[in-house]
Motif scaffolding. Structure first.
Motif, PDB file in Angstrom:
ATOM      1  N   TYR A  27      -3.696  37.333  35.277  1.00 28.82           N
ATOM      2  CA  TYR A  27      -4.954  37.009  34.898  1.00 28.82           C
ATOM      3  C   TYR A  27      -5.048  36.116  33.545  1.00 28.82           C
ATOM      4  O   TYR A  27      -4.150  36.703  32.508  1.00 28.82           O
ATOM      5  CB  TYR A  27      -5.673  38.502  34.534  1.00 28.82           C
ATOM      6  CG  TYR A  27      -7.533  38.034  34.175  1.00 28.82           C
ATOM      7  CD1 TYR A  27      -8.373  38.042  35.157  1.00 28.82           C
ATOM      8  CD2 TYR A  27      -7.843  37.798  33.001  1.00 28.82           C
ATOM      9  CE1 TYR A  27      -9.763  38.037  35.082  1.00 28.82           C
ATOM     10  CE2 TYR A  27      -8.873  37.613  32.643  1.00 28.82           C
ATOM     11  CZ  TYR A  27      -9.937  37.746  33.619  1.00 28.82           C
ATOM     12  OH  TYR A  27     -11.291  37.558  33.458  1.00 28.82           O
ATOM     13  N   CYS A  29      -7.548  34.098  30.684  1.00 31.67           N
ATOM     14  CA  CYS A  29      -9.043  34.086  30.111  1.00 31.67           C
ATOM     15  C   CYS A  29      -9.411  32.512  30.356  1.00 31.67           C
ATOM     16  O   CYS A  29      -8.472  31.748  29.840  1.00 31.67           O
ATOM     17  CB  CYS A  29      -9.038  34.583  28.626  1.00 31.67           C
ATOM     18  SG  CYS A  29      -8.665  36.464  28.646  1.00 31.67           S
ATOM     19  N   CYS A 214     -14.266  40.099  31.029  1.00 36.25           N
ATOM     20  CA  CYS A 214     -12.870  40.042  31.400  1.00 36.25           C
ATOM     21  C   CYS A 214     -12.309  41.445  32.170  1.00 36.25           C
ATOM     22  O   CYS A 214     -11.617  41.575  33.121  1.00 36.25           O
ATOM     23  CB  CYS A 214     -12.030  39.644  30.302  1.00 36.25           C
ATOM     24  SG  CYS A 214     -12.061  37.733  30.007  1.00 36.25           S
ATOM     25  N   HIS A 239     -10.176  39.957  21.091  1.00 40.84           N
ATOM     26  CA  HIS A 239     -10.373  40.008  22.629  1.00 40.84           C
ATOM     27  C   HIS A 239      -9.621  40.795  23.559  1.00 40.84           C
ATOM     28  O   HIS A 239      -9.919  41.648  24.251  1.00 40.84           O
ATOM     29  CB  HIS A 239     -10.643  38.596  22.961  1.00 40.84           C
ATOM     30  CG  HIS A 239     -11.005  38.469  24.607  1.00 40.84           C
ATOM     31  ND1 HIS A 239     -12.198  38.989  24.946  1.00 40.84           N
ATOM     32  CD2 HIS A 239     -10.463  37.667  25.773  1.00 40.84           C
ATOM     33  CE1 HIS A 239     -12.224  38.648  26.387  1.00 40.84           C
ATOM     34  NE2 HIS A 239     -11.261  38.140  26.756  1.00 40.84           N
ATOM     35  N   HIS A 240      -8.031  40.368  23.311  1.00 37.76           N
ATOM     36  CA  HIS A 240      -7.370  41.405  24.518  1.00 37.76           C
ATOM     37  C   HIS A 240      -7.270  42.815  23.899  1.00 37.76           C
ATOM     38  O   HIS A 240      -7.022  43.634  24.734  1.00 37.76           O
ATOM     39  CB  HIS A 240      -6.122  40.686  24.574  1.00 37.76           C
ATOM     40  CG  HIS A 240      -6.076  39.124  25.104  1.00 37.76           C
ATOM     41  ND1 HIS A 240      -5.266  38.411  25.155  1.00 37.76           N
ATOM     42  CD2 HIS A 240      -7.071  38.808  26.246  1.00 37.76           C
ATOM     43  CE1 HIS A 240      -5.616  37.201  25.858  1.00 37.76           C
ATOM     44  NE2 HIS A 240      -6.815  37.784  26.454  1.00 37.76           N
ATOM     45  N   GLU A 243     -10.212  44.380  25.498  1.00 38.49           N
ATOM     46  CA  GLU A 243     -10.203  44.505  27.003  1.00 38.49           C
ATOM     47  C   GLU A 243      -9.194  45.626  27.178  1.00 38.49           C
ATOM     48  O   GLU A 243      -9.154  46.546  28.273  1.00 38.49           O
ATOM     49  CB  GLU A 243      -9.350  43.073  27.410  1.00 38.49           C
ATOM     50  CG  GLU A 243     -10.366  42.106  27.726  1.00 38.49           C
ATOM     51  CD  GLU A 243      -9.528  40.858  28.356  1.00 38.49           C
ATOM     52  OE1 GLU A 243      -8.712  41.059  29.335  1.00 38.49           O
ATOM     53  OE2 GLU A 243      -9.917  39.847  28.145  1.00 38.49           O
TER      54      GLU A 243
HETATM   55 ZN    ZN Z   1     -10.587  37.459  28.550  1.00 37.36          ZN
END
Ligand code: ZN
Ligand code: AMP
Length: 461
Positions: A27, A29, A214, A239-240, A243
């Protein structure tokens, strides 16, 4: 030959071991399609395209399930829609297409799955409900927040503390969070926001936060635990990290077994970015350079190191590719060889060492030249096979040597055509100054415009 990759989470190069060799999940982004993408934005898709090729060469192309999303719910799209008056969907469709065309020109294969955020709002809501139910999230006056203190190992990816989240928090806006480090899972709609950015939810009308998009799309298409999650290093935090918090608290399972992050493409000593004003658009670069030159330039640096983008890098890439295509041309008619080259695959297996791999490519070109000098048909055929196999792994040498020679010209011609068209448009708009400026710019390159009854054409003086 084992494949080793640097895992940002473990801060070490690790041997890659998939959960299931018949279904390897990746995956990455993807873009927010609100404008043209700059060449820095092309670094992640190019790097992960090479990784995908390396994985495909080992496990088979069918085994690789690669998802790259389209972030079509995001503040920048809302801002663009308010500014232009165009519906969000129209802007997103237009720039996602431009993005994918740019990627195609860079020999980046389309992902197996391209999930759009707007098509996954129910999955996002379901995930937020789960987090609220499990007490990892709470409902405030402005939205639903993830409670960072509810997760003991929050921050494990980046090694940063929850307080660092505050850096991005704007004073006075986040007042109803219990902890300034908490982040939004759902944002309630504010007056004046476009209706096409508003969805119903159990908590009130609004839209999902970027991070949950995500998490929900990755889980839906790839499963709760994916093999590899990637993106630019700026996405590592928050961000990660966020997530991971959402996915692992919702599912009780590890989100990704390997985390891969590319370094920045810099220009003038700073990260290339639209906001700093030091960006060059892929779209514009493609008017002047073949896509493979841009791709070669990106791959000339190791993906984790910063890479400085400048004219010399492009010229160097062009010169080397001309030389490699020139060698390929000399052995082109000797089909049927078998490639036995291992050096390039070895370089890529060591944490995607593309600078080393490109050095190997040049070495293979020398071998092809040598074989051609000696007029040795077997050596020529093998050199040809080796070059093409190397090109396959790197996403280069996808043209015939003949098309390359002509295409380089065509790239230059396309730019001139565009300038001539720009002059025609300026004249139609009675912008004589701009029309003259374009004529002078072309004249300086030795190009003469000829205006006739059926339009304008050009020729090299
Ligand atoms: Zn993402
Ligand atoms: P953005 O448009 O900033 O959301 O970025 C989209 C993708 O491009 C993300 O994966 C970023 O990490 C990546 N990116 C943005 N700028 C750069 C840069 N200068 N160098 C490398 N990657 C970048």
């Amino acid at each position: 030959m084992t494949l080793r990759i640097y895992d940002t989470a473990k801060r070490a190069k690790r041997v890659f071991e998939p959960q299931d060799p018949a279904r390897i999940t990746l995956y990455v982004c993807g873009p927010t399609p609100y404008n043209y993408a700059h060449i820095g934005n092309a670094r992640p898709p190019i790097v992960f395209d090479v990784l995908r090729r390396v994985l495909a060469s080992r496990y088979g192309a069918k085994a690789i399930v690669y998802a790259r999303n389209i972030t079509d719910i995001e503040d920048k799209l809302i801002a663009a829609s308010l500014e232009t008056g165009e519906p969000i969907e129209a802007i997103a469709q237009k720039f996602a297409k431009i993005y994918n065309d740019d990627m195609a020109a860079l020999n980046v294969a389309p992902p197996t799955i391209e999930p759009w955020a707007t098509e996954h709002v129910p999955e996002m809501i379901e995930m937020i409900e789960k987090l609220v139910r499990k007490k990892y999230a709470y409902v405030g006056a402005q939205g639903v927040w993830f409670s960072v203190s509810s997760m003991p190992d929050y921050g494990k990816l980046s090694g940063r503390k929850p307080e660092d989240n505050e850096a991005g928090a704007r004073v006075g806006i986040d007042t109803d969070k219990r902890d300034p480090a908490d982040f939004a899972l759902w944002k309630f709609a504010k007056p004046g926001e476009p209706v096409d950015a508003i969805w119903d939810s159990p908590w009130g009308r609004g839209r999902p936060g970027w991070h949950i998009e995500c998490s929900a799309m990755a889980a839906k298409h790839l499963g709760k635990t994916i093999d590899i999650h990637g993106g630019g290093i700026d996405l590592q935090f928050p961000h990660h990290e966020n997530e991971i918090a959402q996915s692992e608290c919702a599912h009780g399972e590890v989100m990704a077994n390997y985390w891969i992050h590319n370094g920045f493409l810099d220009m003038g000593g700073e990260k290339m970015s639209k906001s700093l004003g030091n960006s060059v658009l892929i779209h514009d670069l493609l008017q002047a350079w073949p896509g493979e030159v841009l791709r070669f330039a990106i791959l000339s640096g190791h993906y984790r190191a910063p890479l400085d983008w400048n004219e010399d890098l492009l010229k160097q890439a062009k010169t080397t590719l001309d030389r490699v295509y020139g060698a390929l041309r000399r052995v082109w008619d000797q089909e049927g060889g078998h490639g036995g080259e291992k050096g390039l695959a070895r370089a890529l297996s060591d944490d995607l060492n593309t600078p080393e791999a490109l050095a190997e490519l040049s070495r293979l070109a020398s071998e092809a030249n040598m074989a051609a000098d000696h007029k040795d048909p077997d050596a020529m055929a093998n050199a040809r096979a080796n070059l093409l196999a190397a090109g396959d792994l790197l996403g280069l040498l996808t043209q015939t040597p003949k098309a390359w020679e002509q295409g380089v010209d065509a790239g230059g011609n396309a730019r001139i055509d565009a300038l001539v068209q720009g002059r025609i448009d300026s004249r139609a708009a009675r912008d004589w100054a701009e029309a003259d400026r374009i004529r002078d710019e072309l004249a300086a390159e030795g190009i003469e415009i000829m205006d006739g009854p059926s339009g304008s054409t050009w020729r090299r003086a």
